[in-house]
Design an enzyme around this catalytic site. Sequence first.
Site, PDB file in Angstrom:
ATOM      1  N   GLU A 147       5.938   8.270  19.900  1.00  0.00           N
ATOM      2  CA  GLU A 147       4.845   7.827  20.776  1.00  0.00           C
ATOM      3  C   GLU A 147       5.197   7.940  22.259  1.00  0.00           C
ATOM      4  OE1 GLU A 147       3.548   3.947  19.485  1.00  0.00           O
ATOM      5  OE2 GLU A 147       2.399   4.790  17.832  1.00  0.00           O
ATOM      6  N   GLU A 297       1.834   7.291  11.008  1.00  0.00           N
ATOM      7  CA  GLU A 297       1.862   5.836  10.821  1.00  0.00           C
ATOM      8  C   GLU A 297       0.441   5.390  10.523  1.00  0.00           C
ATOM      9  OE1 GLU A 297       3.598   3.733  14.160  1.00  0.00           O
ATOM     10  OE2 GLU A 297       5.204   5.207  14.365  1.00  0.00           O
TER      11      GLU A 297
HETATM   12  C1  GAL Z   1       3.701   1.920  16.651  1.00  0.00           C
HETATM   13  C2  GAL Z   1       5.146   2.397  16.752  1.00  0.00           C
HETATM   14  C3  GAL Z   1       5.968   1.879  15.590  1.00  0.00           C
HETATM   15  C4  GAL Z   1       5.733   0.413  15.410  1.00  0.00           C
HETATM   16  C5  GAL Z   1       4.265   0.154  15.206  1.00  0.00           C
HETATM   17  C6  GAL Z   1       3.952  -1.291  14.970  1.00  0.00           C
HETATM   18  O1  GAL Z   1       3.038   2.058  17.856  1.00  0.00           O
HETATM   19  O2  GAL Z   1       5.233   3.799  16.765  1.00  0.00           O
HETATM   20  O3  GAL Z   1       7.331   2.124  15.819  1.00  0.00           O
HETATM   21  O4  GAL Z   1       6.189  -0.262  16.525  1.00  0.00           O
HETATM   22  O5  GAL Z   1       3.566   0.586  16.350  1.00  0.00           O
HETATM   23  O6  GAL Z   1       2.591  -1.492  14.724  1.00  0.00           O
END
Ligand code: GAL
Length: 661
Positions: A147, A297
């Site tokens: 990110e 994710e």
């Molecule tokens: C994302 C990040 C992850 C984790 C996640 C938690 O933005 O890439 O590493 O922190 O949020 O919701």
Amino acid sequence: MSERTLHFGADYYPEYWPRERWEVDARLMRDAGMDIVRVGEFAWRVFEPEEGAYDFELFDAAIEVLGRYGIRVMLCTPTAAIPVWVQQRYPDVNVLDVSGRRRSWGARKNWCYSNPTMRRLSRSITDAMAQHYAGHPNVVAWQTDNEFSYSGCVCDHCAAAFRRWLATRYESPEALNRAWGLRFWSMDIHDFDEMMPPLERAHSPAHLLDYRRFQSDQVMAFNREQVETIKAADCAAKVTHNFMTTYSGIDYRELARDLDFVANDMYPRDITRLEDCAYGHDVIRGYNGGPGFWMNELQCGYINRENQLRTPPPGMIRLWTHQAISQGADAIIYFRWRSCTGGCEQFHSGVVQHDGDPVSRSYREIVAIGEEVQRLRSEGVAGSSIENSVAILRSFDVARAMELYYGGRLFDYDAELQRYYRPILRQNVGVDVVHPEDDLSRYRVVFAPLLMLTTPDQIEGLRRYVAEGGVLVTSYRLGAYDLHAVVPTETLPGDSLVELFGVRIHEYDCLMTDAPADPTPLVAWDGETYGTCVWADMLEPTTAEVLARYTNEWYAPFAAVTRNRVGAGQAIYVGAGLDEAFYAHLVPWIVAEAGVSPFLETPEGVVAKVRLVEGQPLCFLLNMTTQEQVVPLPREMHDVLRGCATPPELILSPRDVAVLR
Ligand code: GAL
């Protein structure tokens, strides 16, 4: 490397757990139909415990165990979180923020993209990993860092690089003064060396905008170094990066060009945001140049931000999963495999919870989703196409410029685009999100609201699109900024746009600030009267016909919505932000007039999305409501998830999904 299959998996942190557990995890993953895990993005200290001393033993062993269960990996470069030796040896790698505070070790994303030491360390760890894992049969793809975002750094390295960046873009300091309008408040410079990063909140918008562009270019260079290093070691490697959907801090369109495919992260949180998620998936498919993006994710349970958020009810994760696939995702990777015990995300759900016990509802739901993913694999979903004849035009520069005015926000750009997006979605008409420079010729209608910042080339592209038969719809503040976020001196929306839309604008009203006693404009259209919000341009037609007028107060003589016929097409100007009901009426009317019909009629809250597998539609029906819904079907189809023929009326329980061939 990555063959065309629908990937299914989770973000896995083997370094957090005892080795004896890896085999249990791998078996549970396999039992859930998973074939991939993403690993390594925060494990720099494991890969390089001390500078220049590399250690791949832990991940080698974990990848081997996973491989025995048919689970392959997406490997990440681990630069997002720096180990303590980096900070102690090179304290200036940390971001210097506008308040003059040097950020410290701990947390992540606290280092500067311009810092030469950080760049060297990034190349070294990337090279060591890439050499070690080149050609590894169980490494499916790579993710750079995690990110990327705007660092806000104003350190001396950034300042020097910014000056060099400006000197290559502006002929002279005088040219820069003119382009940015720096006479204002005595900010003009005589030498590029006088220029500084913007430290004040209410800096010139042009200065803020170019500083963002510059910092974005620093991120591009950082990413490019990692991509090139990986590919130098393994020319077949596929490299991606995980985006944050509509984030405007760095130029995603540009970033996408340096990647083999785009990946996205999404935390939908609750059912009320499903239409935002739909919009987000379309934005990401646009960056990717079509379907085949990955969800690196996806939320799979309760999450934490500043505090702990709600647990998704049964069926929610399944709905999020199918929604992403229906709009072009070819990989679903849940964040994260298992809730971790320590760190600031300790109350963030995994597929399995802290106790690792597979009886948890989240695991059982994901096992069931895994079975459905297997059915979708057999249908050939991965690599299938999506073809739409309606587009929303989203300019990255507008998105970015809207966030920088007076240290705050000028307009909520995505909210304005979504006023048009929602009725298209609710109508079951497929929509692409495109950029002004994209080829628009395949679209019958292009909605381009709030196109405030434009360039002559973009305007020429739009003119050609309309002349050749396209329907172009814009909204307020068209052409009110040039490339530098400076206001042009031509009468709005600027000579060439006056010609295209057939309207001139001398007056407007901002409706965002509180003046409750003052009247706001009302607009009459097709027998109804609508309220306005955000902004109202007073349109004076030159060649356009009036579709709707303002009806009250000083607004009354002016047109609110106009249509100009140019060549074989039309250019429609919607002068104000209006009630939701207005768009529910206007947008389907425009779409129908352009000859585009919905794929299927569904009850309110049920969305139909189509992917084309070898030219044949595979239709996803998503019940975005908490009530049972009945969908009448025009003919018998094959219900892929249930494995049977459809009845004349399909019943969808709350948050239910059906996939029909
Ligand atoms: C994302 C990040 C992850 C984790 C996640 C938690 O933005 O890439 O590493 O922190 O949020 O919701």
